[in-house]
Design a protein around this motif. Structure first.
Motif, mmCIF file in Angstrom:
data_model
loop_
_atom_site.group_PDB
_atom_site.id
_atom_site.type_symbol
_atom_site.label_atom_id
_atom_site.label_comp_id
_atom_site.label_asym_id
_atom_site.label_seq_id
_atom_site.Cartn_x
_atom_site.Cartn_y
_atom_site.Cartn_z
ATOM 1 N N PHE A 156 0.756 -1.302 0.030
ATOM 2 C CA PHE A 156 0.079 -0.154 -0.125
ATOM 3 C C PHE A 156 1.002 1.364 0.062
ATOM 4 O O PHE A 156 0.584 2.268 -0.863
ATOM 5 N N LEU A 168 1.414 4.494 -2.458
ATOM 6 C CA LEU A 168 1.194 5.923 -1.955
ATOM 7 C C LEU A 168 2.378 6.689 -2.692
ATOM 8 O O LEU A 168 1.831 7.969 -3.004
ATOM 9 N N LEU A 215 1.416 7.632 -6.071
ATOM 10 C CA LEU A 215 0.339 8.563 -5.981
ATOM 11 C C LEU A 215 0.751 9.775 -5.994
ATOM 12 O O LEU A 215 0.481 10.768 -6.773
ATOM 13 N N ALA A 249 2.238 10.869 -9.120
ATOM 14 C CA ALA A 249 1.524 11.078 -10.284
ATOM 15 C C ALA A 249 0.539 12.471 -9.863
ATOM 16 O O ALA A 249 0.194 13.361 -10.670
ATOM 17 N N VAL A 250 0.394 13.113 -8.407
ATOM 18 C CA VAL A 250 -0.127 14.128 -8.214
ATOM 19 C C VAL A 250 0.880 15.449 -8.494
ATOM 20 O O VAL A 250 0.538 16.318 -9.179
ATOM 21 N N PRO A 297 2.624 16.053 -12.514
ATOM 22 C CA PRO A 297 1.600 16.857 -13.664
ATOM 23 C C PRO A 297 1.461 18.343 -12.984
ATOM 24 O O PRO A 297 1.147 19.210 -13.951
ATOM 25 N N VAL A 298 1.227 18.578 -11.647
ATOM 26 C CA VAL A 298 0.784 19.781 -11.277
ATOM 27 C C VAL A 298 1.662 20.939 -11.483
ATOM 28 O O VAL A 298 1.379 21.891 -11.704
ATOM 29 N N LEU A 327 5.957 14.627 -0.057
ATOM 30 C CA LEU A 327 4.344 14.006 0.083
ATOM 31 C C LEU A 327 4.319 12.662 0.388
ATOM 32 O O LEU A 327 3.662 12.131 1.234
ATOM 33 N N LEU A 353 2.553 10.808 3.463
ATOM 34 C CA LEU A 353 1.467 9.888 3.379
ATOM 35 C C LEU A 353 2.037 8.672 4.314
ATOM 36 O O LEU A 353 1.083 7.838 4.756
ATOM 37 N N LEU A 360 1.631 8.906 7.847
ATOM 38 C CA LEU A 360 0.106 8.664 8.199
ATOM 39 C C LEU A 360 -0.171 7.086 8.281
ATOM 40 O O LEU A 360 -0.827 6.793 9.381
ATOM 41 N N LEU A 361 0.307 6.571 7.124
ATOM 42 C CA LEU A 361 -0.089 5.161 7.233
ATOM 43 C C LEU A 361 0.388 4.534 8.347
ATOM 44 O O LEU A 361 -0.030 3.655 8.846
ATOM 45 N N MET A 374 0.902 5.569 11.274
ATOM 46 C CA MET A 374 0.099 6.026 12.517
ATOM 47 C C MET A 374 -1.364 5.162 12.447
ATOM 48 O O MET A 374 -1.647 4.825 13.586
#
Lengths: 221, 670
Positions: free
Chosen positions: A104, A108, A111, A114-115, A118-119, A135, A139, A142-143, A145
């Motif tokens: 998982f 992340l 992800l 990918a975020v 391109p931004v 980032l 993430l 958080l995972l 936690m």
């Protein structure tokens, strides 16, 4: 010093932080978790110091020193002593298995790349990739936690999340020192608060498994 | 000029200190109301000066470096805000003077004194604001201070409910305005009105902003179906505050709509006018129908405010429609009609609420079925109330007639419109306006007839005493102004010239120079109105026959049975009542508009209790609009309730899941 070297080294260090985050996810003992967290903070300090060098921003050295002193030394040592003195159960109980968690986590990272990529297509590639790594670290923190039941691991997850924030903050040029100092202090205060909570939880329940609190509240897990 | 305004507003806020000091400071009531009267008088004069000087001069602006750090606070007086300053402070001045007398009868004056001046200050701040932040802040200040006044008598059973409904509606309205200003400001965050004016929004965005403005300002003004709070909250406040809320605060809401729709949004699309017109028409006729069914004097007046707001919005809708089709002259006529009705309504609605307050002080009753015959006990109040009733019923030569007549003049020009939808819709709205004007007259025949005529229906009404001189003075001044605006309308139409020039780019021709104070909105060949001649004619045609009959009628003594005024028994309960008066209208419209049910509760043979006649009325806005929403919210809240008892790790998982989901949306959408 060439532009290429600056890019490569900061890329290496930021990537090293993501790797350290994965190592955090993999641990199943409290002491090894603390040691890996110290490594995480050490890589952060190196990365920040390198940014200070590249951006010619001497105040970032201060940030690096703060990260090294507090996160790589003081906090792991303090947590270590807490764990020993309280006789906390040294096994980390996972909610999902380590294997699926790592898978998982890889999702992340994909992800966040990918975020971010391109931004900001026309941004400085150094800042951009730095942000993508930061980032991912956030993430993964958080995972961490949410995938462990142990309160110590939640503290560590939170701290590694903050490390990701510092990485993002120093990657961008022109971030004022005030912001970093305030981030450092917020971490310190969070550490104190969470440390006190650990003591209190242990006093009440004789364990720091957060599941004990849930069962005390009469909840089903 | 703005410095003087700021000082006056500051004075008003400081006067609120009289509230807490009430116990220690003698005459705190008089000091607070007299101070409020002084400050509003200053603001009124400033508004007048700004309006008269607005013709050629640039608007006065000022900016302070308080508020948001990158924005500051901008203030400005242009013709529009100057005109509304006149309206607001005229009403505020009258209410303050009235309050000097009325405040003595308050049970807990400190609860009103603290917020009354702040309410006045809030309304003035809305008018002066020149950026979205200052506007919303003042708007919310106005809402909250008026809410505090609504719940001032919080021990009365219905007042807390009224306050709650008002608070919910006010927050919803402010929320809609917040979204609207956010859309207007755009992604760059240009919240100053100057910036918004320069960057005209696209057609789609403008439509959403218009809808949000209708929702936000319309809920404060009381457009059907957003009117539900108004008949609850306005009567709950003390009477002079009711007058302010009904007569003045709804006008501030109209100001907010005019500011957004005419000033900030740029040139209108053709259908905007249609939407506003239809909403105005529905509001007018529904408002007056609901008003007719009420037997609580203050609630009747509050419902009637809804009708007048409808008339104002019809004027504004006509202006939007004609402006979109390029008829600036007719648009100026519609806008002038609407804005003149703003002034007129604030005059006579304040007057009527003052009258109801005087009745309330004298008798302790708001229920019309327990009043009656007050014209003998309170002759001066009755006279002023009668003037207000005639004015609100749009009888010439009073002021209500002038603005409604001007609205009809604009409606009669609708064949000029090229668009067929509008050409059909405008006369239909005109018919609705005519219907609501007739129903309004019915409504106020009932209000005046039941309250002041006939014989007292209760002991309290029989023992009523005339209001004191402050209350009478305030009511008398407003009644006189109603006559003045009706007789010399040209003066006020001329004052509106700079406003229409600013908003629709044209103005009506100068009226004051015309002979005999005639009002000619379009051309003399089409139509003209002369209040003075009408007044003279009415005076002559009533006084002359009276004199003639008195002089030439026979003086021979005749013997006959005494006329019993249609009530053969001596019991006052046998008189025609408010319920009887409303019954024909209820029979015609009742089943459809109110879901009215009548049933008779007849005692069985041998029972000693009285038979009772019950009427159930429903406000359909509650059935179709509010109850489903309330049920939906409560159902969702019930479902979500278990979220309150999750473990920390599950909360974190929720946060994490939401974050990952949003990031995925961002990744895919980009």
């Amino acid at each position: 010093m060439t532009r290429g070297l600056a890019f490569d080294v900061s890329h290496l260090l930021a990537g090293g932080m993501v790797l350290a985050s994965f190592m955090l996810l993999y641990q199943d003992r409290v002491f090894s978790l603390l040691r890996v967290f110290a490594l995480h903070a050490l890589v952060l300090a190196l990365s920040v110091a390198w940014q200070a060098n590249v951006q010619a921003a001497p105040h970032l050295y201060l940030t690096a020193v703060i990260a090294l002193a507090f996160k790589a030394i003081v906090i792991p040592v303090a947590l270590h002593r807490i764990v020993v003195r309280l006789g906390i159960h040294r096994q980390l109980e996972t909610v999902v298995g380590v294997g699926p968690t790592i898978m998982f986590g890889m999702g992340l990272v994909a992800l966040s790349i990918a975020v971010i990529l391109p931004v900001l297509p026309d941004a400085d590639p150094l800042a951009r990739e730095d942000l993508a790594f930061a980032l991912s670290v956030v993430l993964l923190g958080l995972l961490m936690m949410i995938s462990r039941r142990n309160a110590v691991s939640q503290v560590i997850g939170f701290m590694s999340l903050e490390n990701g924030l510092v990485l993002a903050a120093t990657g961008a040029k022109g971030m004022p020192l005030v912001v970093e100092i305030s981030v450092a202090f917020s971490i310190l205060i969070a550490f104190i608060v969470i440390g006190i909570f650990l003591f209190r939880i242990r006093e009440r329940f004789d364990t720091v498994d957060v599941g004990a609190m849930d069962s005390f509240r009469g909840e089903r897990r | 000029m703005l410095i003087v305004a700021a000082l006056a507003i500051l004075c008003l806020i400081l006067l609120g200190l009289c509230g807490p000091l009430h116990g220690r400071l003698g005459h705190a009531t008089s000091i607070a109301y007299a101070g409020a009267a002084g400050a509003t008088a200053v603001l009124l004069l400033m508004g007048l000066a700004a309006l008269i000087g607005a013709a050629g001069a640039a608007p006065v602006t000022a900016s302070l470096s308080v508020g948001l750090p990158w924005l500051g606070a901008h203030f400005r007086i242009d013709a529009l805000s100057a005109y509304f300053m006149v309206v607001v402070n005229l009403g505020g001045l009258a209410a303050s003077i009235y309050g000097i007398g009325y405040g003595e009868h308050e049970r807990q004056p400190g609860r009103v004194l603290a917020f009354f001046p702040a309410f006045l200050a809030g309304m003035n701040m809305v008018l002066l604001a020149d950026d979205a932040f200052a506007f919303l802040l003042s708007w919310e200040f106005m809402s909250l201070s008026s809410w505090l006044l609504v719940v001032a008598n919080h021990r009365q059973p219905d007042n807390l409910h009224a306050g709650y409904v008002y608070l919910v509606m006010a927050s919803m309205g402010t929320f809609a305005l917040l979204l609207g200003f956010g859309l207007l400001a755009g992604p760059e965050g240009g919240y100053a009105f100057e910036t918004i004016r320069a960057a005209a929004p696209g057609s789609g965005r403008a439509a959403i902003v218009l809808a949000l403005a209708l929702l936000g300002a319309g809920s404060k003004a009381g457009i059907v179906p957003l009117h539900a709070w108004l008949p609850l909250a306005h009567p709950a406040a003390p009477s002079h505050v009711s007058a302010l809320m009904s007569g003045v605060m709804t006008k501030v809401a109209v100001y907010g709509f005019v500011r957004i729709a005419f000033d900030l949004l740029g040139p209108p699309d053709w259908w905007w006018g249609l939407v506003v017109l239809v909403l105005g028409g529905i509001t007018a006729v529904m408002g007056v129908l609901y008003a007719l069914m009420q037997h609580d004097l203050k609630r009747l007046l509050a419902y009637h405010t809804v009708e007048n707001i409808g008339i104002i919005y019809i004027g504004l809708g006509l202006a939007l429609a004609f402006q979109a089709q390029g008829h600036a002259g007719v648009a100026a006529l519609g806008l002038a009609a609407g804005l003149l009705h703003v002034l007129n309504h604030s005059l006579f609605k304040s007057l009527l609420f003052f009258g109801s307050g005087a009745v309330l002080v004298a008798t302790g009753e708001r229920d019309m079925e327990r009043l009656g015959g007050l014209i003998h006990r309170m002759p001066a109040t009755a006279l002023y109330f009668l003037v207000g009733c005639a004015a609100i019923s749009a009888l010439p030569p009073l002021n209500g007639f002038v603005s409604e007549w001007m609205t009809f003049q604009a409606i009669l020009l609708s064949p000029q419109l090229p668009d067929w939808t509008l050409r059909f819709a405008v006369p239909a709205v005109g018919a609705i306006l005519a219907l609501s004007a007739a129903l309004a007259a019915t409504c106020f025949v009932k209000a005046f007839g039941i309250v002041f005529l006939g014989r007292p229906r209760s002991l309290e009404a029989a023992a009523a005493r005339e209001a004191d001189r402050w209350q009478l003075g305030s009511m008398g001044a407003l009644a006189a102004l109603c006559v003045v605006v009706g007789v010399v309308p040209g003066l006020f139409v001329d004052l509106l010239g700079p406003v229409t020039q600013l908003l629709v780019g044209d103005r009506l021709g100068p009226q004051l120079g015309l002979p005999w104070l005639t009002l000619v909105p379009v051309a003399e060949a089409r139509s003209s109105y002369n209040g003075l001649l009408l007044l003279l004619f009415i005076a002559f045609s009533t006084v002359a026959p009276a004199l003639l009959i008195h002089r030439y009628a026979t003086r021979a003594t005749r013997r006959g049975a005494l006329w019993d005024c249609g009530t053969p028994t001596s019991d006052p309960a046998a008189q025609y009542s408010a319920g009887s008066f409303a019954q024909p209208i209820r029979r015609v419209f009742g089943a459809m508009v109110f879901h009215a049910r009548e049933h008779v509760d007849m005692p069985q043979p041998g029972e000693t209790r009285a038979a009772r006649f019950h009427v159930d009325l429903r406000d359909l806005a509650w059935d179709f609009f509010y109850d489903p929403v309330a049920r939906g919210v409560s159902a969702v809240a019930g479902r979500m309730n278990h979220l309150q008892f999750l473990t920390i790790r599950r909360y974190l998982t929720l946060v994490f899941g939401a974050l990952v989901l949003l990031l995925m949306v961002l990744a895919v959408w980009h």
